[in-house]
Scaffold this motif. Structure first.
Motif, PDB file in Angstrom:
ATOM      1  N   MET C   1       0.847  -1.203   0.000  1.00 17.29           N
ATOM      2  CA  MET C   1       0.000   0.000   0.000  1.00 17.29           C
ATOM      3  C   MET C   1       0.880   1.249   0.000  1.00 17.29           C
ATOM      4  O   MET C   1       1.853   1.327   0.747  1.00 17.29           O
ATOM      5  CB  MET C   1      -0.902  -0.028   1.235  1.00 17.29           C
ATOM      6  N   ASN C   2       0.529   2.195  -0.846  1.00 14.10           N
ATOM      7  CA  ASN C   2       1.318   3.415  -0.922  1.00 14.10           C
ATOM      8  C   ASN C   2       0.927   4.360   0.203  1.00 14.10           C
ATOM      9  O   ASN C   2      -0.189   4.864   0.251  1.00 14.10           O
ATOM     10  CB  ASN C   2       1.093   4.090  -2.284  1.00 14.10           C
ATOM     11  N   ARG C   3       1.891   4.575   1.101  1.00 14.96           N
ATOM     12  CA  ARG C   3       1.568   5.392   2.263  1.00 14.96           C
ATOM     13  C   ARG C   3       1.505   6.876   1.952  1.00 14.96           C
ATOM     14  O   ARG C   3       1.162   7.677   2.806  1.00 14.96           O
ATOM     15  CB  ARG C   3       2.595   5.142   3.368  1.00 14.96           C
ATOM     16  N   ASN C   4       1.894   7.261   0.746  1.00 16.75           N
ATOM     17  CA  ASN C   4       1.859   8.688   0.431  1.00 16.75           C
ATOM     18  C   ASN C   4       0.760   9.043  -0.560  1.00 16.75           C
ATOM     19  O   ASN C   4       0.673  10.181  -1.006  1.00 16.75           O
ATOM     20  CB  ASN C   4       3.207   9.149  -0.100  1.00 16.75           C
ATOM     21  N   ALA C   5      -0.074   8.078  -0.912  1.00 15.57           N
ATOM     22  CA  ALA C   5      -1.195   8.380  -1.801  1.00 15.57           C
ATOM     23  C   ALA C   5      -2.155   9.317  -1.068  1.00 15.57           C
ATOM     24  O   ALA C   5      -2.406   9.131   0.121  1.00 15.57           O
ATOM     25  CB  ALA C   5      -1.915   7.091  -2.187  1.00 15.57           C
ATOM     26  N   PRO C   6      -2.675  10.325  -1.762  1.00 16.15           N
ATOM     27  CA  PRO C   6      -3.566  11.299  -1.111  1.00 16.15           C
ATOM     28  C   PRO C   6      -4.711  10.619  -0.375  1.00 16.15           C
ATOM     29  O   PRO C   6      -5.065  11.013   0.743  1.00 16.15           O
ATOM     30  CB  PRO C   6      -4.079  12.143  -2.277  1.00 16.15           C
ATOM     31  N   GLY C   7      -5.271   9.586  -0.971  1.00 15.32           N
ATOM     32  CA  GLY C   7      -6.389   8.905  -0.339  1.00 15.32           C
ATOM     33  C   GLY C   7      -5.996   8.304   0.998  1.00 15.32           C
ATOM     34  O   GLY C   7      -6.699   8.470   1.996  1.00 15.32           O
ATOM     35  N   TYR C   8      -4.849   7.660   1.037  1.00 19.22           N
ATOM     36  CA  TYR C   8      -4.399   7.040   2.277  1.00 19.22           C
ATOM     37  C   TYR C   8      -4.127   8.105   3.340  1.00 19.22           C
ATOM     38  O   TYR C   8      -4.523   7.972   4.492  1.00 19.22           O
ATOM     39  CB  TYR C   8      -3.129   6.214   2.025  1.00 19.22           C
ATOM     40  N   VAL C   9      -3.446   9.206   2.886  1.00 20.38           N
ATOM     41  CA  VAL C   9      -3.105  10.281   3.821  1.00 20.38           C
ATOM     42  C   VAL C   9      -4.369  10.855   4.439  1.00 20.38           C
ATOM     43  O   VAL C   9      -4.490  10.986   5.660  1.00 20.38           O
ATOM     44  CB  VAL C   9      -2.309  11.394   3.101  1.00 20.38           C
ATOM     45  N   LEU C  10      -5.357  11.149   3.562  1.00 22.05           N
ATOM     46  CA  LEU C  10      -6.606  11.724   4.054  1.00 22.05           C
ATOM     47  C   LEU C  10      -7.316  10.764   4.993  1.00 22.05           C
ATOM     48  O   LEU C  10      -7.761  11.134   6.077  1.00 22.05           O
ATOM     49  CB  LEU C  10      -7.524  12.066   2.875  1.00 22.05           C
ATOM     50  N   GLY C  11      -7.395   9.516   4.565  1.00 25.39           N
ATOM     51  CA  GLY C  11      -8.076   8.515   5.370  1.00 25.39           C
ATOM     52  C   GLY C  11      -7.418   8.347   6.717  1.00 25.39           C
ATOM     53  O   GLY C  11      -8.079   8.300   7.752  1.00 25.39           O
ATOM     54  N   PHE C  12      -6.084   8.301   6.698  1.00 21.64           N
ATOM     55  CA  PHE C  12      -5.354   8.120   7.950  1.00 21.64           C
ATOM     56  C   PHE C  12      -5.631   9.266   8.907  1.00 21.64           C
ATOM     57  O   PHE C  12      -5.921   9.052  10.085  1.00 21.64           O
ATOM     58  CB  PHE C  12      -3.850   8.028   7.673  1.00 21.64           C
ATOM     59  N   MET C  13      -5.536  10.504   8.357  1.00 20.78           N
ATOM     60  CA  MET C  13      -5.750  11.661   9.227  1.00 20.78           C
ATOM     61  C   MET C  13      -7.179  11.679   9.757  1.00 20.78           C
ATOM     62  O   MET C  13      -7.411  12.011  10.923  1.00 20.78           O
ATOM     63  CB  MET C  13      -5.457  12.965   8.470  1.00 20.78           C
ATOM     64  N   ALA C  14      -8.129  11.341   8.889  1.00 15.73           N
ATOM     65  CA  ALA C  14      -9.526  11.326   9.328  1.00 15.73           C
ATOM     66  C   ALA C  14      -9.702  10.333  10.469  1.00 15.73           C
ATOM     67  O   ALA C  14     -10.333  10.631  11.492  1.00 15.73           O
ATOM     68  CB  ALA C  14     -10.441  10.982   8.154  1.00 15.73           C
ATOM     69  N   LEU C  15      -9.093   9.154  10.305  1.00 18.52           N
ATOM     70  CA  LEU C  15      -9.215   8.125  11.331  1.00 18.52           C
ATOM     71  C   LEU C  15      -8.564   8.585  12.635  1.00 18.52           C
ATOM     72  O   LEU C  15      -9.138   8.459  13.719  1.00 18.52           O
ATOM     73  CB  LEU C  15      -8.557   6.834  10.828  1.00 18.52           C
ATOM     74  N   LEU C  16      -7.369   9.137  12.499  1.00 21.68           N
ATOM     75  CA  LEU C  16      -6.636   9.589  13.683  1.00 21.68           C
ATOM     76  C   LEU C  16      -7.429  10.663  14.436  1.00 21.68           C
ATOM     77  O   LEU C  16      -7.565  10.617  15.657  1.00 21.68           O
ATOM     78  CB  LEU C  16      -5.264  10.128  13.264  1.00 21.68           C
ATOM     79  N   CYS C  17      -7.951  11.629  13.658  1.00 17.16           N
ATOM     80  CA  CYS C  17      -8.752  12.696  14.271  1.00 17.16           C
ATOM     81  C   CYS C  17      -9.972  12.111  14.961  1.00 17.16           C
ATOM     82  O   CYS C  17     -10.319  12.507  16.076  1.00 17.16           O
ATOM     83  CB  CYS C  17      -9.227  13.693  13.220  1.00 17.16           C
ATOM     84  N   ALA C  18     -10.613  11.170  14.271  1.00 18.92           N
ATOM     85  CA  ALA C  18     -11.827  10.581  14.827  1.00 18.92           C
ATOM     86  C   ALA C  18     -11.509   9.875  16.134  1.00 18.92           C
ATOM     87  O   ALA C  18     -12.193  10.066  17.144  1.00 18.92           O
ATOM     88  CB  ALA C  18     -12.452   9.622  13.825  1.00 18.92           C
TER      89      ALA C  18
END
Lengths: 204, 202, 221
Positions: C1-18
């Motif tokens: 999985m590409n850890r720098n893909a915009p989708g992953y970055v956004l998803g990760f941050m959303a999850l972390l924030c949540a």
């Protein structure tokens, strides 16, 4: 204590001391070093937060995207500090009256993030925990040293207890009460420490 | 004095700006954003570069955070989450700027690129957002306050960079070179800025 | 999985924030009642201390009862678009009134409670409800050495509106309306002086004769 653990502690406390060696965490925290008691509170907060954050970042290290890792770390730090702050305020408001003002200072303390970034992001949880502890203690060492000079010079007390016979010789040195006093003290301390351990080039 | 939220005379904006930039200088009076300052202030041009980037981000995020606070956090009654939300807004904004700049101008991206990671963690920006909501500002004033704050940081780091360039570190004891000397410079400068306080009352 | 893909970055941050947002929110809601109770206790304690009320015990109810027995309250506009309470202790001679005041300190809001004689000529006592000033500097406004200076302080109503109470050096230095600033905390001291004077001005503008003081509503359930 394993050899590795001893190395981490030695680096955090002396060799790579976060304050005089890496020049981290000196921000607003310096303001509190004019009283030893306040300094101890602050140090406790930083050691605690640094350790907790390091462990969390280390656990998440394979998942945090490179581009946003710093912000993820700040988020983790802020959340922990706020949760602990709220809990203390609910459970013991009297203690909170003393430590409440430190909350902002701890969140903006870049030492915690600096260690998360430099160490925990690449290492497993257990060494990261030790590193957080060691760097927090290294930080405390420097702050306590500064407070040990500033409080007697500024207030003529130590931990709130007046120095012996201070009427005879002591005169309040106002600059030691003010934040600039902390800068001068830290500069002198950095000077001494770097002269003793050899001035290898570091970039902050 | 509480400013009237509906009319914003130029003079009041000027006062907000000057007080944010000088009497309340975020670097030399409040001591926020010191760590990046110590690292980058070796040369004037690097200082100016980082300073300009910080000013831009501070001004824009101040007004963004104002809107988020006013129209999202207060209505939803989640003001206690403000710290986390502000951090995310600042980070998202910096990411956005990075992506826009990357596509628009290769040269600007090269010049700005090295500073961007330093900006998200600059506590001066977060500090500005928190001070802004503690004051009775409207959106325009929030923007000017952010601009003033960032400008104050820019002035401070440029001055420090200038002084560090002039000091020939050859004649400085080796242990004092770099951070030690910078700390003394900042200490003396912050003493000078203490005099500014009380000049303007808001 | 590409850890720098915009989708992953956004998803990760959303999850972390949540996750962390939910964590903070949970703690906040779980402790909300305790926080409110603590705040009321702190308020009552400060009011009792500022009025010098006799309190029988250390329990929250003791403070509330002491206030109910000695004080009457009136709601007045705070001059900033809101309302607030002014307390009066009628059994004291001369009668005294107490009020909260607040303003921006160096870092954040400073909230205080002051008791004055009802003619507003003399300050009886000053206490702080809440502040976030720098420990060791601005936070020393809470120390007895600073607070004691306010006892018996007489605002100079003939002076300019921002100089009726002076905190810090002033000429003549023996004036009865002056207290010493906190050493090294010029900003906190001058901020306090500014909003204390603003508050005095608002109090003077109040129409005291038309205020209707009522017994305290039982604040404890």
């Amino acid at each position: 204590m394993s050899v590795r653990a001893r190395d981490i502690f030695k680096a955090g406390l002396i060799g790579d001391n976060p304050v005089y060696r890496q020049v981290l965490g000196i921000c607003s925290a310096l303001a509190v070093t004019n009283l030893l008691a306040n300094t101890l509170f602050m140090c406790f907060g930083v050691v605690f937060t640094a350790t907790l954050t390091n462990v969390t970042v280390s656990l998440l290290r394979r998942h945090i995207p490179k581009r946003v890792r710093m912000i993820a770390q700040v988020l983790i730090i802020a959340s922990y500090v706020m949760m602990v702050d709220t809990l203390i305020r609910a459970l013991n408001p009297d203690i909170h009256r003393f430590i409440g003002p430190y909350v902002g200072l701890i969140i903006t303390n870049c030492i915690i993030m600096g260690r998360a970034e430099a160490f925990a992001a690449q290492n497993p949880p257990w060494p990261s925990l030790l590193d957080g502890l060691a760097c927090g203690l290294g930080y405390s060492l420097v702050l306590i040293a500064i407070a040990l000079v500033r409080e007697p010079m500024g207030f003529g007390t130590l931990l709130g207890i007046p120095l012996p016979a201070r009427e005879l010789w002591w005169h309040s040195w106002t600059i030691m009460l003010m934040p600039p006093g902390a800068f001068f003290m830290l500069a002198i301390l950095t000077w001494i420490a770097r002269s003793r351990t050899g001035a290898k080039e570091t970039s902050a | 004095m509480t400013p009237d939220p509906h009319s914003v005379p130029f003079l009041s904006l000027l006062l907000v700006f000057v007080s944010a930039a000088f009497t309340d200088n975020i670097l030399l009076v409040r001591f926020l954003g010191l760590c990046p300052c110590l690292g980058v202030s070796k040369k004037v041009d690097a200082s100016v570069g980082l300073g300009l980037a910080v000013t831009f981000v501070t001004a824009c995020t101040a007004v963004l955070n104002y809107w988020v606070y006013r129209y999202l956090l207060i209505p939803l009654d989640i003001v206690y989450l403000r710290l986390i939300v502000f951090i995310v807004v600042i980070a998202a904004f910096v990411q956005l700027v990075e992506m826009v700049v990357e596509r628009l101008s290769e040269r600007l991206y090269q010049a700005l690129g090295i500073f961007l990671p330093l900006i998200t963690v600059n506590c001066a920006i977060l500090g500005t957002a928190l001070f802004m909501i503690a004051r009775p500002y409207n959106a325009t004033q929030a923007f000017v306050f952010g601009l003033g704050s960032g400008f104050g940081w820019l002035v401070a780091i440029t001055l420090i960079g200038g002084i560090r360039e002039k000091i020939d570190e050859k004649h400085v004891p080796p242990g004092l070179r770099g951070p030690g000397l910078t700390l003394i410079v900042i200490g003396i400068m912050s003493l000078a800025f203490v005099v500014f306080s009380g000049m303007i009352k808001l | 999985m590409n850890r720098n893909a915009p989708g992953y970055v956004l998803g990760f941050m959303a999850l972390l924030c949540a996750v962390f947002g939910a964590g903070v929110a949970t703690v906040h809601y779980a402790t909300r009642d305790m926080l409110a109770a603590n705040e009321r206790l702190n308020h009552n304690r400060v009011v009792c201390s500022a009025f010098g009320l006799p309190v029988e015990g250390r329990a929250p109810a003791d403070y509330a009862r002491a206030m109910e027995q000695a004080l009457v309250v009136a709601t007045v506009p705070d001059g900033r678009g809101g309302a607030r309470s002014v307390y009066r202790r009628a059994d004291a001679d001369p009668p005294v009134v107490g009020f909260t005041f607040w303003g921006m300190g160096f870092w954040d809001r400073i909230e205080g409670f002051a008791v004055m004689t009802a003619d507003l000529e003399t300050l009886v006592r000053l206490r702080f409800l809440d502040h976030k000033e720098t420990p060791g500097l601005g936070a020393r406004i809470e120390e007895a050495a600073f607070l004691d200076q306010f006892e018996g302080l007489r605002p100079d109503w003939t002076a300019a509106p921002d100089r009726r109470v002076m905190i810090g050096p002033a000429a003549p230095t023996q004036a009865g309306n002056r207290v010493d600033a906190v050493t090294g905390a010029t900003q906190t001291s001058s901020a306090l002086m500014r909003f204390l004077n603003e508050e005095l001005e608002r109090l003077r503008a109040l129409d005291w004769t038309s205020l209707e003081f009522e017994p305290l509503p039982g604040s404890e359930p």
